[in-house]
Design a protein around this motif. Sequence first.
Motif, PDB file in Angstrom:
ATOM      1  N   TYR A   1      26.530  -4.147  38.588  1.00  0.00           N
ATOM      2  CA  TYR A   1      25.887  -4.634  37.435  1.00  0.00           C
ATOM      3  C   TYR A   1      24.215  -5.363  38.190  1.00  0.00           C
ATOM      4  O   TYR A   1      24.107  -5.470  39.441  1.00  0.00           O
ATOM      5  N   ASN A   2      23.399  -5.210  36.423  1.00  0.00           N
ATOM      6  CA  ASN A   2      22.817  -4.762  37.420  1.00  0.00           C
ATOM      7  C   ASN A   2      21.818  -5.601  35.987  1.00  0.00           C
ATOM      8  O   ASN A   2      22.600  -5.386  34.844  1.00  0.00           O
TER       9      ASN A   2
ATOM     10  N   ARG B   1      20.257 -11.868  33.037  1.00  0.00           N
ATOM     11  CA  ARG B   1      20.266 -12.294  34.077  1.00  0.00           C
ATOM     12  C   ARG B   1      20.829 -13.739  34.171  1.00  0.00           C
ATOM     13  O   ARG B   1      21.185 -13.954  35.366  1.00  0.00           O
ATOM     14  N   THR B   2      21.214 -13.807  33.138  1.00  0.00           N
ATOM     15  CA  THR B   2      22.310 -16.126  33.885  1.00  0.00           C
ATOM     16  C   THR B   2      23.491 -15.345  34.362  1.00  0.00           C
ATOM     17  O   THR B   2      23.801 -16.117  35.317  1.00  0.00           O
ATOM     18  N   LEU B   3      24.162 -13.837  34.537  1.00  0.00           N
ATOM     19  CA  LEU B   3      25.589 -13.569  35.043  1.00  0.00           C
ATOM     20  C   LEU B   3      24.971 -13.171  36.635  1.00  0.00           C
ATOM     21  O   LEU B   3      25.746 -12.433  37.001  1.00  0.00           O
ATOM     22  N   ASN B   4      23.433 -12.922  36.324  1.00  0.00           N
ATOM     23  CA  ASN B   4      22.793 -12.259  37.778  1.00  0.00           C
ATOM     24  C   ASN B   4      22.205 -12.663  38.971  1.00  0.00           C
ATOM     25  O   ASN B   4      21.126 -12.347  39.182  1.00  0.00           O
ATOM     26  N   ALA B   5      22.615 -14.497  38.653  1.00  0.00           N
ATOM     27  CA  ALA B   5      21.908 -15.303  39.232  1.00  0.00           C
ATOM     28  C   ALA B   5      21.367 -14.918  40.608  1.00  0.00           C
ATOM     29  O   ALA B   5      20.931 -15.145  40.708  1.00  0.00           O
ATOM     30  N   ARG B   6      22.691 -14.543  41.165  1.00  0.00           N
ATOM     31  CA  ARG B   6      22.957 -15.052  42.620  1.00  0.00           C
ATOM     32  C   ARG B   6      21.944 -14.136  43.385  1.00  0.00           C
ATOM     33  O   ARG B   6      20.642 -14.019  44.488  1.00  0.00           O
TER      34      ARG B   6
ATOM     35  N   LEU C   1      29.038  -4.787  42.938  1.00  0.00           N
ATOM     36  CA  LEU C   1      27.851  -5.409  43.012  1.00  0.00           C
ATOM     37  C   LEU C   1      26.950  -5.856  42.532  1.00  0.00           C
ATOM     38  O   LEU C   1      26.895  -4.731  41.179  1.00  0.00           O
ATOM     39  N   PHE C   2      26.295  -6.584  42.499  1.00  0.00           N
ATOM     40  CA  PHE C   2      25.176  -7.229  41.727  1.00  0.00           C
ATOM     41  C   PHE C   2      23.946  -7.616  41.968  1.00  0.00           C
ATOM     42  O   PHE C   2      24.021  -7.150  43.542  1.00  0.00           O
ATOM     43  N   VAL C   3      23.006  -6.373  41.866  1.00  0.00           N
ATOM     44  CA  VAL C   3      21.855  -6.243  42.329  1.00  0.00           C
ATOM     45  C   VAL C   3      20.981  -6.691  41.200  1.00  0.00           C
ATOM     46  O   VAL C   3      20.592  -6.584  40.173  1.00  0.00           O
ATOM     47  N   ASP C   4      19.116  -7.250  42.062  1.00  0.00           N
ATOM     48  CA  ASP C   4      18.614  -7.109  41.199  1.00  0.00           C
ATOM     49  C   ASP C   4      16.885  -7.250  41.458  1.00  0.00           C
ATOM     50  O   ASP C   4      16.469  -7.115  43.288  1.00  0.00           O
TER      51      ASP C   4
END
Length: 160
Positions: A65-66, A110-115, A2-5
């Motif tokens: 991931y955050n 932040r670059t690894l959480n771009a989407r 899970l990728f969150v932002d």
Amino acid sequence: MLFVDGSANAGRRGAGLVLAEPDKFLVEYALKLDFDAYNNEAEYEALLAGLALALELEAGRLKAYNDSQLVVGHINGLYEAKDRRMLKYLEKVRGKISFFKEFEIVQISRTLNARADTLSKMASSETTSWGNVYTEVLSHPSIEREEATHIYHEPSWMDP
């Protein structure tokens, strides 16, 4: 995974999440936050929505991931949540985490959480159509909403 932002700026707030099973399943979700929220609150809203979706899909293990050092630090016990709202968010997240067999949250750049970042910025924009991305507008913070408890039970026709 899970990728969150979350994103909060100039009176607009949004949250984005990407839920993926390696090489199999991908869901992209954008939440337009129609209430006052700071950036870390938007981060928590993204995480809560992702946890709820993963539970709905009956995920047993989840690695999140955050890019928020504060949110990840709260959850991993590295930082104390002192603000009343942050404490409420943390309690709500811990409640959802307890339903997983295994859970881990990791801070990434932040670059690894771009989407997820792109989705949160889309949700905080004036755009109303985002293609194949699932979207939702939240009118109130998650910490102010009551939720039904999910009870999983096999259908009775499966009982011996």
